[in-house]
Design a protein around this motif. Structure first.
Motif, PDB file in Angstrom:
ATOM      1  N   THR A  63      53.082 -12.067 -26.596  1.00 30.85           N
ATOM      2  CA  THR A  63      52.965 -13.454 -26.148  1.00 30.85           C
ATOM      3  C   THR A  63      52.815 -14.368 -27.360  1.00 30.85           C
ATOM      4  OG1 THR A  63      50.549 -13.432 -26.041  1.00 30.85           O
ATOM      5  CG2 THR A  63      51.742 -12.653 -24.071  1.00 30.85           C
ATOM      6  N   ALA A  64      52.864 -15.649 -27.114  1.00 27.21           N
ATOM      7  CA  ALA A  64      52.638 -16.619 -28.200  1.00 27.21           C
ATOM      8  C   ALA A  64      51.225 -16.450 -28.762  1.00 27.21           C
ATOM      9  CB  ALA A  64      52.854 -18.045 -27.695  1.00 27.21           C
ATOM     10  N   LEU A  65      50.266 -16.128 -27.897  1.00 28.95           N
ATOM     11  CA  LEU A  65      48.888 -15.913 -28.361  1.00 28.95           C
ATOM     12  C   LEU A  65      48.789 -14.665 -29.231  1.00 28.95           C
ATOM     13  CD1 LEU A  65      46.903 -16.839 -25.133  1.00 28.95           C
ATOM     14  CD2 LEU A  65      47.324 -18.262 -27.143  1.00 28.95           C
ATOM     15  N   GLY A 103      53.302 -20.408 -22.530  1.00 34.66           N
ATOM     16  CA  GLY A 103      52.216 -19.599 -23.058  1.00 34.66           C
ATOM     17  C   GLY A 103      51.737 -19.967 -24.442  1.00 34.66           C
ATOM     18  N   GLY A 104      51.811 -21.224 -24.807  1.00 28.72           N
ATOM     19  CA  GLY A 104      51.502 -21.625 -26.171  1.00 28.72           C
ATOM     20  C   GLY A 104      50.073 -22.068 -26.400  1.00 28.72           C
ATOM     21  N   MET A 159      56.551 -19.844 -26.696  1.00 22.04           N
ATOM     22  CA  MET A 159      57.625 -18.885 -26.460  1.00 22.04           C
ATOM     23  C   MET A 159      58.781 -19.554 -25.724  1.00 22.04           C
ATOM     24  SD  MET A 159      56.594 -15.613 -27.320  1.00 22.04           S
ATOM     25  CE  MET A 159      57.720 -14.618 -26.393  1.00 22.04           C
ATOM     26  N   VAL A 160      59.991 -19.125 -26.046  1.00 22.31           N
ATOM     27  CA  VAL A 160      61.189 -19.444 -25.281  1.00 22.31           C
ATOM     28  C   VAL A 160      61.891 -18.097 -25.095  1.00 22.31           C
ATOM     29  CG1 VAL A 160      63.361 -20.699 -25.204  1.00 22.31           C
ATOM     30  CG2 VAL A 160      61.363 -21.754 -26.275  1.00 22.31           C
ATOM     31  N   GLU A 179      47.585 -27.566 -23.607  1.00 20.52           N
ATOM     32  CA  GLU A 179      48.233 -28.567 -22.760  1.00 20.52           C
ATOM     33  C   GLU A 179      49.413 -29.231 -23.459  1.00 20.52           C
ATOM     34  OE1 GLU A 179      47.156 -29.052 -19.575  1.00 20.52           O
ATOM     35  OE2 GLU A 179      45.712 -27.464 -20.010  1.00 20.52           O
ATOM     36  N   GLY A 180      50.451 -29.549 -22.673  1.00 14.88           N
ATOM     37  CA  GLY A 180      51.554 -30.372 -23.148  1.00 14.88           C
ATOM     38  C   GLY A 180      52.436 -29.762 -24.213  1.00 14.88           C
TER      39      GLY A 180
END
Length: 172
Positions: free
Chosen positions: A85-87, A113-114, A138-139, A107-108
């Motif tokens: 994941t991004a995390l 998942g950022g 992520m994309v 947020e935003g």
């Protein structure tokens, strides 16, 4: 009259050039430098799936409180075929480049998942304190890191600009 129109045209063209959307190569992620003054520096191939794109601020000379020339910069780190994941990426990158988190947000953000940070650290090589804005997202199976950085004492000059650049990041 002709000179006035030509001058106006040149001014408008220069103003829009600084606002042009930049596409991260081979992705559908774009960003811009709303105030201009930035230039592409280089591309670094980290490994088969990872590339870093570097941009530097060149709008004016930036001096810190010691009188040293500072080069604020943007690093766009792209890792394709990432199975976490991004995390996960944020944590892995933190282990390589530790910092103090001053604020965090989920947020935003573009993609999914950022997380975004405002952070700071002390560079042991030049004994200076640095402050930055950074985000991960992520994309599909590609993770992105955007990191805008300068020294702690020059950060107030760039805080608003860094925020505008981060807000310009979009997934098409």
């Amino acid at each position: 009259m002709r000179k006035t129109i030509l001058l106006l045209f040149c001014f408008v063209t220069i103003a829009f050039c600084g606002r042009a959307q930049i596409t991260v190569p081979n992705t559908n992620v774009t960003f811009s430098f709303p105030r201009g003054g930035w230039k592409y520096l280089q591309t670094l191939a980290v490994d088969r799936n990872t590339v870093a794109y570097l941009y530097s601020y060149c709008g004016k000379y930036v001096l810190d409180n010691r009188g040293d020339t500072i080069l604020p910069h943007l690093r766009v780190y792209v890792k394709k075929n990432f199975d976490g994941t991004a995390l996960d990426m944020a944590y892995m990158r933190y282990l390589n480049q530790p910092f103090q988190s001053l604020s965090e947000s989920v947020e935003g953000l573009p993609g999914s998942g950022g997380i975004s940070y405002v952070g700071a650290y002390n560079n042991l090589d030049d004994h200076k304190d640095y402050k930055f804005q950074m985000m991960y997202f992520m994309v599909k199976n590609t993770v992105f890191e955007f990191r805008l950085e300068t020294t702690l004492d020059t950060y107030p000059q760039f805080e608003k600009e860094f925020t505008e650049i981060m807000k310009s990041v979009t997934v098409k």
